[in-house]
Design a protein around this motif. Structure first.
Motif, PDB file in Angstrom:
ATOM      1  N   GLY A 194     -18.317 -14.182  35.229  1.00  0.00           N
ATOM      2  CA  GLY A 194     -17.975 -12.764  35.234  1.00  0.00           C
ATOM      3  C   GLY A 194     -19.093 -11.849  35.687  1.00  0.00           C
ATOM      4  O   GLY A 194     -18.872 -10.934  36.481  1.00  0.00           O
ATOM      5  N   ARG A 195     -20.298 -12.065  35.191  1.00  0.00           N
ATOM      6  CA  ARG A 195     -21.429 -11.203  35.578  1.00  0.00           C
ATOM      7  C   ARG A 195     -21.704 -11.299  37.072  1.00  0.00           C
ATOM      8  O   ARG A 195     -21.942 -10.293  37.733  1.00  0.00           O
ATOM      9  CB  ARG A 195     -22.694 -11.592  34.814  1.00  0.00           C
ATOM     10  N   LEU A 196     -21.681 -12.535  37.552  1.00  0.00           N
ATOM     11  CA  LEU A 196     -21.915 -12.763  38.973  1.00  0.00           C
ATOM     12  C   LEU A 196     -20.811 -12.097  39.790  1.00  0.00           C
ATOM     13  O   LEU A 196     -21.080 -11.462  40.818  1.00  0.00           O
ATOM     14  CB  LEU A 196     -21.956 -14.275  39.252  1.00  0.00           C
ATOM     15  N   ALA A 197     -19.580 -12.204  39.328  1.00  0.00           N
ATOM     16  CA  ALA A 197     -18.455 -11.572  40.023  1.00  0.00           C
ATOM     17  C   ALA A 197     -18.691 -10.068  40.132  1.00  0.00           C
ATOM     18  O   ALA A 197     -18.471  -9.471  41.190  1.00  0.00           O
ATOM     19  CB  ALA A 197     -17.151 -11.873  39.293  1.00  0.00           C
ATOM     20  N   ASN A 198     -19.146  -9.450  39.046  1.00  0.00           N
ATOM     21  CA  ASN A 198     -19.416  -8.006  39.069  1.00  0.00           C
ATOM     22  C   ASN A 198     -20.491  -7.666  40.095  1.00  0.00           C
ATOM     23  O   ASN A 198     -20.391  -6.660  40.795  1.00  0.00           O
ATOM     24  CB  ASN A 198     -19.836  -7.508  37.680  1.00  0.00           C
ATOM     25  N   GLN A 199     -21.529  -8.516  40.194  1.00  0.00           N
ATOM     26  CA  GLN A 199     -22.588  -8.280  41.195  1.00  0.00           C
ATOM     27  C   GLN A 199     -22.000  -8.332  42.603  1.00  0.00           C
ATOM     28  O   GLN A 199     -22.344  -7.516  43.460  1.00  0.00           O
ATOM     29  CB  GLN A 199     -23.691  -9.326  41.057  1.00  0.00           C
ATOM     30  N   TYR A 200     -21.116  -9.299  42.840  1.00  0.00           N
ATOM     31  CA  TYR A 200     -20.509  -9.430  44.166  1.00  0.00           C
ATOM     32  C   TYR A 200     -19.608  -8.242  44.473  1.00  0.00           C
ATOM     33  O   TYR A 200     -19.580  -7.760  45.605  1.00  0.00           O
ATOM     34  CB  TYR A 200     -19.734 -10.745  44.288  1.00  0.00           C
ATOM     35  N   TYR A 201     -18.861  -7.749  43.468  1.00  0.00           N
ATOM     36  CA  TYR A 201     -18.026  -6.562  43.692  1.00  0.00           C
ATOM     37  C   TYR A 201     -18.908  -5.361  44.057  1.00  0.00           C
ATOM     38  O   TYR A 201     -18.568  -4.568  44.927  1.00  0.00           O
ATOM     39  CB  TYR A 201     -17.179  -6.231  42.455  1.00  0.00           C
ATOM     40  N   MET A 202     -20.070  -5.243  43.412  1.00  0.00           N
ATOM     41  CA  MET A 202     -20.985  -4.147  43.727  1.00  0.00           C
ATOM     42  C   MET A 202     -21.522  -4.281  45.158  1.00  0.00           C
ATOM     43  O   MET A 202     -21.623  -3.296  45.892  1.00  0.00           O
ATOM     44  CB  MET A 202     -22.134  -4.093  42.717  1.00  0.00           C
ATOM     45  N   LYS A 203     -21.835  -5.517  45.546  1.00  0.00           N
ATOM     46  CA  LYS A 203     -22.324  -5.740  46.910  1.00  0.00           C
ATOM     47  C   LYS A 203     -21.242  -5.411  47.935  1.00  0.00           C
ATOM     48  O   LYS A 203     -21.539  -4.900  49.015  1.00  0.00           O
ATOM     49  CB  LYS A 203     -22.792  -7.192  47.084  1.00  0.00           C
ATOM     50  N   ALA A 204     -19.986  -5.710  47.586  1.00  0.00           N
ATOM     51  CA  ALA A 204     -18.877  -5.374  48.488  1.00  0.00           C
ATOM     52  C   ALA A 204     -18.813  -3.863  48.682  1.00  0.00           C
ATOM     53  O   ALA A 204     -18.674  -3.375  49.815  1.00  0.00           O
ATOM     54  CB  ALA A 204     -17.559  -5.906  47.924  1.00  0.00           C
ATOM     55  N   GLU A 205     -18.950  -3.116  47.589  1.00  0.00           N
ATOM     56  CA  GLU A 205     -18.927  -1.644  47.676  1.00  0.00           C
ATOM     57  C   GLU A 205     -20.083  -1.141  48.545  1.00  0.00           C
ATOM     58  O   GLU A 205     -19.900  -0.230  49.354  1.00  0.00           O
ATOM     59  CB  GLU A 205     -19.014  -1.020  46.274  1.00  0.00           C
ATOM     60  N   GLU A 206     -21.256  -1.738  48.375  1.00  0.00           N
ATOM     61  CA  GLU A 206     -22.419  -1.340  49.185  1.00  0.00           C
ATOM     62  C   GLU A 206     -22.161  -1.596  50.670  1.00  0.00           C
ATOM     63  O   GLU A 206     -22.492  -0.774  51.518  1.00  0.00           O
ATOM     64  CB  GLU A 206     -23.672  -2.114  48.742  1.00  0.00           C
ATOM     65  N   ALA A 207     -21.567  -2.760  50.960  1.00  0.00           N
ATOM     66  CA  ALA A 207     -21.289  -3.107  52.360  1.00  0.00           C
ATOM     67  C   ALA A 207     -20.291  -2.127  52.954  1.00  0.00           C
ATOM     68  O   ALA A 207     -20.488  -1.620  54.067  1.00  0.00           O
ATOM     69  CB  ALA A 207     -20.756  -4.540  52.449  1.00  0.00           C
ATOM     70  N   TRP A 208     -19.237  -1.813  52.210  1.00  0.00           N
ATOM     71  CA  TRP A 208     -18.227  -0.895  52.728  1.00  0.00           C
ATOM     72  C   TRP A 208     -18.805   0.517  52.864  1.00  0.00           C
ATOM     73  O   TRP A 208     -18.395   1.265  53.747  1.00  0.00           O
ATOM     74  CB  TRP A 208     -16.992  -0.900  51.842  1.00  0.00           C
ATOM     75  N   ALA A 209     -19.761   0.870  52.013  1.00  0.00           N
ATOM     76  CA  ALA A 209     -20.403   2.178  52.128  1.00  0.00           C
ATOM     77  C   ALA A 209     -21.164   2.282  53.442  1.00  0.00           C
ATOM     78  O   ALA A 209     -21.243   3.354  54.043  1.00  0.00           O
ATOM     79  CB  ALA A 209     -21.343   2.422  50.935  1.00  0.00           C
ATOM     80  N   LEU A 210     -21.712   1.173  53.928  1.00  0.00           N
ATOM     81  CA  LEU A 210     -22.414   1.157  55.215  1.00  0.00           C
ATOM     82  C   LEU A 210     -21.466   1.519  56.359  1.00  0.00           C
ATOM     83  O   LEU A 210     -21.862   2.141  57.335  1.00  0.00           O
ATOM     84  CB  LEU A 210     -23.033  -0.217  55.487  1.00  0.00           C
ATOM     85  N   MET A 211     -20.197   1.112  56.219  1.00  0.00           N
ATOM     86  CA  MET A 211     -19.200   1.416  57.256  1.00  0.00           C
ATOM     87  C   MET A 211     -19.002   2.928  57.368  1.00  0.00           C
ATOM     88  O   MET A 211     -18.870   3.453  58.463  1.00  0.00           O
ATOM     89  CB  MET A 211     -17.851   0.781  56.908  1.00  0.00           C
ATOM     90  N   GLU A 212     -18.969   3.586  56.224  1.00  0.00           N
ATOM     91  CA  GLU A 212     -18.718   5.024  56.224  1.00  0.00           C
ATOM     92  C   GLU A 212     -19.887   5.791  56.837  1.00  0.00           C
ATOM     93  O   GLU A 212     -19.701   6.877  57.385  1.00  0.00           O
ATOM     94  CB  GLU A 212     -18.456   5.504  54.797  1.00  0.00           C
ATOM     95  N   GLU A 213     -21.098   5.199  56.764  1.00  0.00           N
ATOM     96  CA  GLU A 213     -22.279   5.858  57.320  1.00  0.00           C
ATOM     97  C   GLU A 213     -22.300   5.805  58.835  1.00  0.00           C
ATOM     98  O   GLU A 213     -22.930   6.615  59.487  1.00  0.00           O
ATOM     99  CB  GLU A 213     -23.564   5.219  56.778  1.00  0.00           C
ATOM    100  N   GLU A 214     -21.622   4.797  59.393  1.00  0.00           N
ATOM    101  CA  GLU A 214     -21.681   4.598  60.861  1.00  0.00           C
ATOM    102  C   GLU A 214     -20.969   5.697  61.608  1.00  0.00           C
ATOM    103  O   GLU A 214     -20.010   6.265  61.230  1.00  0.00           O
ATOM    104  CB  GLU A 214     -21.060   3.246  61.239  1.00  0.00           C
TER     105      GLU A 214
END
Length: 151
Positions: free
Chosen positions: A131-151
Motif C-alpha cells: 500500500g505505501r509503495l502504491a501511494n508513492q507510485y500514485y504521487m509519481k503519476a500525478e507529478e508526471a501528468w503535472a509535467l504535461m500541463e507545463e508543456e
C-alpha cells in the motif's frame, strides 16, 4: 562476469571479447523467451552496467526488454510467476515510468506514458499488498501528468 545459473563454477577471463560473447548469449536467451535474461538485458541497456563494449546505454531498447518480460508475466496462468527469478511487476513498471518521465538515452520523454506506467505500477503494488509503495507510485503519476500541463 554476467549472471550464469547453468555453470555457476565456470569463470572466464574478464576481457572485452568474452563480455561481448556473454552479452550476445544473454540476448539470444532473451530472444528465445527466457524472462530472467530479458530482465538482465533490459537492466544492462537501462543502466549501461554489464553492456558489452560494442553496445551503448539505450533506454528504448531497455523498454523493449522490460515490456517483453512484463508481457510474459501477463501470459502466465493467473499471473503466477517465480518470484525468485523475476522482480515484481510493479518495480519494472515503475522503472519504465521513470525512464519515460526523464527521457534520454535514445528515448523521448513522454510524461503521459510515464503517468500511465506509474498508475499501473501502483495498481500492481496494491495487488501485491504494498500500500505505501502504491501511494508513492500514485504521487509519481500525478507529478508526471503535472509535467504535461507545463508543456
Amino acid at each position: 562476469q554476467l549472471p550464469h545459473h547453468i555453470l555457476p563454477d565456470m569463470e572466464l577471463e574478464d576481457n572485452a571479447g568474452n563480455r561481448m560473447k556473454g552479452f550476445k548469449y544473454l540476448l539470444q536467451a532473451a530472444e528465445a523467451g527466457d524472462r530472467s535474461a530479458m530482465i538482465i538485458v533490459a537492466r544492462a541497456f537501462d543502466t549501461g552496467v554489464n553492456l558489452s563494449a560494442d553496445r551503448k546505454q539505450d533506454w528504448a531498447e531497455a523498454i523493449h526488454w522490460y515490456d517483453s518480460a512484463l508481457n510474459m508475466m501477463d501470459c502466465d496462468e493467473g499471473g503466477e510467476f517465480d518470484g525468485t527469478q523475476d522482480e515484481p511487476r510493479y518495480l519494472l513498471l515503475a522503472r519504465e515510468g521513470e525512464m519515460y518521465q526523464e527521457g534520454g538515452n535514445n528515448l523521448t520523454a513522454d510524461p503521459q506514458r510515464a503517468g500511465d506506467l506509474f498508475t499501473e505500477a501502483a495498481e500492481a503494488a496494491m495487488a501485491a499488498m504494498k500500500g505505501r509503495l502504491a501511494n508513492q507510485y500514485y504521487m509519481k503519476a500525478e507529478e508526471a501528468w503535472a509535467l504535461m500541463e507545463e508543456e
